[in-house]
Design an enzyme around this catalytic site. Structure first.
Site, PDB file in Angstrom:
ATOM      1  N   ARG A 289       0.856  -1.184   0.000  1.00 26.70           N
ATOM      2  CA  ARG A 289       0.000   0.000   0.000  1.00 26.70           C
ATOM      3  C   ARG A 289       0.890   1.231   0.000  1.00 26.70           C
ATOM      4  O   ARG A 289       1.506   1.563   0.999  1.00 26.70           O
ATOM      5  CB  ARG A 289      -0.916  -0.014   1.222  1.00 26.70           C
ATOM      6  N   HIS A 293      -3.822   4.369   4.630  1.00 27.03           N
ATOM      7  CA  HIS A 293      -4.872   3.355   4.766  1.00 27.03           C
ATOM      8  C   HIS A 293      -6.209   3.933   4.319  1.00 27.03           C
ATOM      9  O   HIS A 293      -6.959   3.302   3.573  1.00 27.03           O
ATOM     10  CB  HIS A 293      -4.958   2.893   6.213  1.00 27.03           C
ATOM     11  N   TYR A 302       4.027   6.000  11.175  1.00 28.80           N
ATOM     12  CA  TYR A 302       4.397   4.637  11.558  1.00 28.80           C
ATOM     13  C   TYR A 302       5.313   3.917  10.561  1.00 28.80           C
ATOM     14  O   TYR A 302       5.726   2.793  10.827  1.00 28.80           O
ATOM     15  CB  TYR A 302       3.137   3.790  11.802  1.00 28.80           C
TER      16      TYR A 302
END
Length: 404
Positions: A289, A293, A302
């Site tokens: 990805r 998200h 993160y």
């Protein structure tokens, strides 16, 4: 050493103990790749049956689909940032996994997506603008699942895997008594899409138990994009996802999810198994990805930029473009695709901005199929609440205040 580094180290130690002391085997399943990152097409006799008819023109079609998918993704993100959508779920980096698998299906198949399968939707004939209705907050779906064989998006994580198995069990009963020839020609299969994060949900486990027990004609297609929102896959599982199928007693394959040709081949094989009564199959498509998200997420919190750059050369569109150019596809083709996607984006934006906003009262009619006393009570309260604004004058004061 940070807590995060310690946790990663502990997980790696645990994995080594499991591999060597208990099983003594390598848990890594074969990794299917037919287009290398530099665009070179590899010959693999094991998959030749499922790729021999994928010629250059077919691959150009895949590229058009992937380009349209990526442009849709860019427009969806832009519209959300401009306040025209409530939310958008990006898929950038996963185009090959979605187009390759979606183009492997046939009309009688039925697909259960998550909320990210915009590319698969395109392969099933869903109108691109219709995908925006649910993200604009004006529809519970947006398209007709019956005519497209593509179910409405499921926002509840992993719930669609249970729905898919139940549907597949129904398909199985409808096709009871069909011989192998008829199953191969007319049989339908079901495909359930989910991500690596959803694989940690109990619904996925339960769906695989039922699928294996009933030999349901379902393909579990996992897009392992490395991150469940902010949790990396290595924290979610001690072994590759593909290994889990053995515990339920059905086959699985691990494929390069950024290789549209390989994804297409393994999906055709898996669907053939399901259609012809051989039971469920799990596909783990290893991809990445590249964006957030959702548009409510910030991946810089993160994961590192170095990690993202490490996947740049494995970009699925770049890989296919390299192959097409090496095979003689000229600049005119890519210019035409660019023009097509520009036009699509303009039409998409105009259509989405013109969607009528339904009255809130209509929502009360969509809760139950028949009248319900609690819903009627809530509707009456809403109407009473709205009526309280009817006496307000244009300057914001009530008629009683004006009289004073």
């Amino acid at each position: 050493m940070s807590n995060w580094e310690y946790r990663r180290g502990a997980r790696n130690v645990s994995r080594r103990v499991v591999d060597t002391e208990l099983t003594g085997t390598d848990t890594q399943a074969p990794f299917i790749q037919l287009l290398s990152p530099d665009g070179t097409r590899r010959q693999d006799p094991a998959w030749e049956r499922y790729t021999r008819d994928v010629d250059l023109e077919t691959l150009r079609g895949f590229y058009r689909d992937m380009a349209a998918t990526r442009r849709l993704d860019d427009e969806g993100t832009a519209l959300q940032r401009q306040g025209q959508l409530v939310l958008w779920v990006p898929l950038k980096g996963q185009e090959a996994a979605q187009i390759g698998s979606g183009r492997a299906t046939v009309p009688q198949d039925y697909l259960f997506p998550t909320y990210r399968e915009h590319g698969v939707a395109i392969t099933r004939g869903v109108q691109i603008a219709e995908m925006l209705r649910v993200f604009r907050g004006i529809s519970h779906g947006g398209w007709d699942p019956t005519s497209t064989g593509f179910h409405n998006y499921t926002m509840v994580l992993a719930a669609q895997t249970l729905h898919a198995v139940g549907y597949a069990m129904g398909v199985q009963r409808d096709q009871k008594g069909w011989d192998q020839e008829r199953l191969a020609a007319e049989g339908g299969a079901v495909m359930a899409y989910f991500g690596d994060g959803a694989s940690s949900e109990g619904d996925v486990h339960e769906s695989m138990v039922f699928a294996a027990s009933t030999q349901a004609p379902v393909v579990f297609f996992c897009q392992n994009n490395q991150w469940a929102i902010s949790v990396p896959f290595e924290v979610q599982s001690r072994v590759p996802l593909v290994n889990r199928a053995a515990g339920y007693g059905f086959p699985a394959v691990r494929v390069d999810g950024n290789d549209v040709l390989a994804v297409h081949a393994v999906t055709r094989w898996a669907l053939e198994c399901a259609r012809t009564g051989q039971g469920p199959v799990l596909i783990e498509a290893v991809t990445y990805r590249r964006g957030a998200h959702t548009t409510a997420d910030d991946p810089t919190k993160y994961r590192s930029r170095n990690e993202e750059e490490d996947w740049d050369e494995r970009d699925p569109m770049l890989r296919l473009e390299r192959h097409l150019r090496a095979a003689g596809t000229g600049e005119d083709f890519f210019a035409a695709v660019k023009e097509e996607t520009d036009q699509m984006a303009a039409e998409l934006r105009a259509t989405a901005m013109a969607f009528p906003t339904p009255a809130l009262e209509e929502s009360f009619a969509n809760v139950y199929a028949a009248p319900h006393p609690l819903v009627e009570e809530e509707l009456a309260f809403y109407r009473e609440y709205q009526a309280g604004f009817a006496d307000a004058s244009t300057d914001g004061t009530t008629e009683q205040e004006d009289a004073k």
